[in-house]
Design an enzyme around this catalytic site. Structure first.
Site, PDB file in Angstrom:
ATOM      1  N   HIS A 132     -63.535 -29.230  82.585  1.00  0.00           N
ATOM      2  CA  HIS A 132     -64.649 -30.033  83.332  1.00  0.00           C
ATOM      3  C   HIS A 132     -64.535 -31.426  83.063  1.00  0.00           C
ATOM      4  CE1 HIS A 132     -68.883 -31.353  84.485  1.00  0.00           C
ATOM      5  NE2 HIS A 132     -68.902 -30.223  85.248  1.00  0.00           N
TER       6      HIS A 132
ATOM      7  N   ASP B  31     -66.253 -25.826  74.925  1.00  0.00           N
ATOM      8  CA  ASP B  31     -67.205 -26.076  75.884  1.00  0.00           C
ATOM      9  C   ASP B  31     -67.640 -24.547  76.256  1.00  0.00           C
ATOM     10  OD1 ASP B  31     -68.585 -26.317  78.221  1.00  0.00           O
ATOM     11  OD2 ASP B  31     -67.081 -27.679  79.279  1.00  0.00           O
TER      12      ASP B  31
ATOM     13  N   GLN C 137     -70.417 -22.676  80.432  1.00  0.00           N
ATOM     14  CA  GLN C 137     -70.607 -21.493  81.371  1.00  0.00           C
ATOM     15  C   GLN C 137     -70.549 -19.906  80.521  1.00  0.00           C
ATOM     16  OE1 GLN C 137     -71.070 -21.670  84.488  1.00  0.00           O
ATOM     17  NE2 GLN C 137     -70.525 -23.640  84.974  1.00  0.00           N
TER      18      GLN C 137
ATOM     19  N   LYS D  46     -78.565 -23.944  82.168  1.00  0.00           N
ATOM     20  CA  LYS D  46     -77.624 -22.944  82.768  1.00  0.00           C
ATOM     21  C   LYS D  46     -77.766 -21.565  82.245  1.00  0.00           C
ATOM     22  CE  LYS D  46     -73.732 -26.055  83.570  1.00  0.00           C
ATOM     23  NZ  LYS D  46     -73.643 -26.396  84.837  1.00  0.00           N
TER      24      LYS D  46
ATOM     25  N   CYS E 270     -66.545 -30.804  89.861  1.00  0.00           N
ATOM     26  CA  CYS E 270     -66.177 -31.752  88.600  1.00  0.00           C
ATOM     27  C   CYS E 270     -64.747 -31.205  87.778  1.00  0.00           C
ATOM     28  CB  CYS E 270     -67.292 -31.874  87.569  1.00  0.00           C
ATOM     29  SG  CYS E 270     -68.775 -32.496  88.427  1.00  0.00           S
TER      30      CYS E 270
END
Ligand code: C6P
Length: 417
Positions: free
Chosen positions: A130, A208, A211, A234, A372
């Protein structure tokens, strides 16, 4: 850690009832919310926690010696303890509250890479990152004269090409940053294995988890990363709160990110001593209610069980992938198997933005664009994709509705087919 419940034994309809926002019509049609990778909806438990905090305890933290301030401080620090358990960190001191994944990565880029990298050092990323896991490294690379390298993505099936991974790691790499789950491809990367291989060469690692953190069990000790970034919004929490996990020794060796209140132990006119970790990285009044809402969100998710949530989301995505593939005339992105809970696609003859706009008129919330991931889009030779992203409150009937809507879009844009 999440409890091991099988997802078929859970009452998903009762769980869905915890999200009143889903029970509405948009443009006169029942809402089908399939934009969960952008942000999740919030259960009543999170809204209740925020309301309770503002009705009874609202005050500033770590400052007052009065009852409300003590309660706010206790709530804020309890959220830190809860987050440590959510990620299986060794201690609450390893949890820094930020505004989200983006700020967490910028913090590491600025405070760790900004002082530990020098000209000629290399930062290894992947082609599926991202922008939030690319641009902060570009900024720092430019400042210190470091170089960026990328692990390639294989193509539409969206796997990391790991054939040259060990070779890439050898070449003066000081930091490796990788996404756990791709927000466009749905790929689940083998982060524990990748971090182990990087660590064996003394390379610092960042994962990261934007998600993944709310979708599957995430254990920083099993992954073995130095840093992990995630966003509260999220994972059923409020917007404006995020987390940086940093291994204690890494956080200790880092300079502060921003200066101000809370992050100091003593300030003189010309020299300041820093507070201990994690407070050293939390300048100014933090997002207290956000942390309290995040605490409630983590309790809520772990009551369901993240393993069960992952099974549910993956099953929906696999079903959507299969049904979309059977339509023909559609390009699907991401792995055919072991797909996380989202599907990106392009209809042969309809632009992604038209798909999303049309779907919205029929009540289905999708996302269209580059998500993104512009460098990845460039690599795949597209400008955008349409994306359906699922969470545990979505149903098979909603996937069926998505397919029906795609059929209507097709009829409208190419009536002869
Ligand atoms: N992706 C989407 O895909 P923030 O905005 O800081 O909460 O999260 C940034 C971010 C970082 N990494 C990954 C893998 C992400 O998916 C995201 C956010 C959203 O719709 C917005 S582009």
């Amino acid at each position: 850690m999440s409890t091991a419940k099988h997802h078929h034994t859970l009452d998903w309809a009762a769980i869905r009832a915890d999200f009143p926002i889903l029970n509405q019509k948009v443009h006169g049609k029942p809402l089908v919310y399939l934009d969960n990778a952008a942000t999740s909806q919030k259960p009543l438990a999170v809204m209740d926690a925020l309301r309770h905090y503002y009705e009874r305890d609202n005050s500033n933290v770590h400052r007052g010696i009065h009852e409300l301030s003590n309660r706010a401080t206790a709530g804020f620090e309890a959220a830190r303890e809860r987050t440590a358990r959510f990620l299986n960190a060794r201690a609450a001191e390893e949890i820094v509250f930020t505004r989200g994944t983006t700020e967490s990565i910028n913090l590491v880029a600025h405070s760790w890479a900004g002082t530990h990298l020098k000209a000629g050092d290399k930062i290894l990323l992947t082609e599926m990152e991202h922008h939030s896991n690319i641009v902060p490294w570009q900024l720092i690379a430019e400042r210190v004269g470091a170089k960026l390298l990328y692990v390639p993505v294989t193509g539409d099936e969206g796997l990391l090409d790991l054939s040259r991974f060990d070779k890439l790691l050898k070449d003066g790499v000081k930091l490796f940053a990788v996404t756990h789950i791709s927000n466009t491809l749905g790929t689940v990367n083998p982060v524990a294995d990748l971090c182990r291989r990087a660590r064996e060469r003394g390379i610092v690692t960042l994962v990261d988890a934007a998600q993944s953190a709310g979708h599957c069990p995430v254990d920083v000790q099993t992954i073995g990363c130095d840093f992990l970034a995630m966003s509260g919004h999220k994972i059923c929490g409020p917007t404006g709160i995020g987390v940086l996990y940093g291994r204690r020794d890494r956080l200790e060796e880092m300079a502060p990110y921003q200066g101000g209140g809370e992050m100091i132990s003593h300030v003189g006119f010309f020299k300041t001593e820093w507070n201990v970790i994690p407070h050293k990285f939390e300048a100014g009044t933090p997002d207290i209610s956000g942390a309290i809402g995040l605490h409630a969100a983590m309790d809520y998710l772990d009551k369901i069980g993240r393993a069960a949530i992952f099974e549910h989301d993956c099953e929906l995505a696999a079903y959507a992938y299969e049904r979309l593939a059977s339509l023909g005339g559609i390009r699907l992105f991401g792995p055919k198997t072991n797909h996380a809970g989202l599907v990106s696609f392009l209809l042969d003859d309809v632009h992604a933005h038209d798909v999303v706009t049309f779907a919205d008129r029929l009540g289905v919330a999708l996302r269209g664009g580059h998500h993104c991931n512009q460098p990845l889009m460039h690599k795949l030779g597209v400008e955008s994709t349409a994306r359906a992203s699922f969470y545990f409150y979505n149903t098979r009937a909603e996937v069926d509705r998505l397919i029906e809507v795609i059929g209507e879009i097709r009829k409208f844009f190419s009536p002869k087919t």
